[in-house]
Design a protein around this motif. Structure first.
Motif, mmCIF file in Angstrom:
data_model
loop_
_atom_site.group_PDB
_atom_site.id
_atom_site.type_symbol
_atom_site.label_atom_id
_atom_site.label_comp_id
_atom_site.label_asym_id
_atom_site.label_seq_id
_atom_site.Cartn_x
_atom_site.Cartn_y
_atom_site.Cartn_z
ATOM 1 N N GLU A 104 0.856 -1.185 0.000
ATOM 2 C CA GLU A 104 0.000 0.000 0.000
ATOM 3 C C GLU A 104 0.889 1.231 0.000
ATOM 4 O O GLU A 104 2.101 1.144 0.198
ATOM 5 C CB GLU A 104 -0.872 0.040 1.255
ATOM 6 C CG GLU A 104 -1.828 -1.111 1.422
ATOM 7 C CD GLU A 104 -2.508 -1.062 2.767
ATOM 8 O OE1 GLU A 104 -3.400 -0.195 2.942
ATOM 9 O OE2 GLU A 104 -2.157 -1.862 3.641
ATOM 10 N N CYS A 119 -2.287 5.058 2.676
ATOM 11 C CA CYS A 119 -2.986 3.810 2.953
ATOM 12 C C CYS A 119 -4.216 4.140 3.798
ATOM 13 O O CYS A 119 -4.315 5.231 4.358
ATOM 14 C CB CYS A 119 -2.068 2.822 3.689
ATOM 15 S SG CYS A 119 -1.466 3.390 5.292
ATOM 16 N N ILE A 165 -5.408 -1.407 -1.800
ATOM 17 C CA ILE A 165 -4.521 -2.452 -1.293
ATOM 18 C C ILE A 165 -4.236 -3.417 -2.441
ATOM 19 O O ILE A 165 -5.151 -3.828 -3.145
ATOM 20 C CB ILE A 165 -5.182 -3.216 -0.134
ATOM 21 C CG1 ILE A 165 -5.475 -2.280 1.041
ATOM 22 C CG2 ILE A 165 -4.303 -4.394 0.312
ATOM 23 C CD1 ILE A 165 -6.285 -2.914 2.164
#
Length: 131
Positions: free
Chosen positions: A28, A40, A87
């Motif tokens: 991430e 993230c 992600i």
């Protein structure tokens, strides 16, 4: 599922576990206080949902991220170049925010999550710091 993360200047690396077994690693963006497209997502517990997008097709979505939208789990091997807050599963970590064989890791993760959904289960991802 549990995603355990480590944070770095160039990216956030993690590993997803299900019932104590490792499923895949993740990459991430670095932690930048949940700034949209640059960070993230925050640690917490998120319900995963099936999402359909023009660019990525049918993917695993994380819809309830505060202040964010269209967060997905999708293939990428370099967080800084290919992610905008999502992600990416990877088979092997190669550095901060980088990995290899993302498509292979995504297929493995999707097989697990879709199987759980087909059984009528709700699927949650608990994200926390630690190995």
């Amino acid at each position: 599922m549990v995603l355990r993360r480590t944070y770095g200047e160039q990216g956030t690396n993690g590993t997803i576990y299900f019932d104590g077994e490792q499923v895949c690693h993740t990459i991430e963006l670095p932690d930048r206080n949940n700034i949209q497209r640059l960070s993230c997502i925050p640690e917490g517990c998120y319900k995963l949902e099936k999402r359909k997008y023009t660019k990525h097709g049918e993917q695993i979505g994380i819809p309830a991220v505060l202040g964010r939208e269209a967060i997905l789990i999708h293939a990428a091997n370099n967080a800084m170049k290919q992610l905008m807050g999502c992600i990416a599963p990877v088979t092997e970590l190669t550095g901060e925010g980088t990995g290899i064989e993302s498509r292979k890791a995504l297929d493995k993760l999707k097989a697990l999550v879709y199987t759980l959904w087909e059984q009528g289960d709700e699927v949650f991802l608990l994200i926390r710091e630690g190995r």
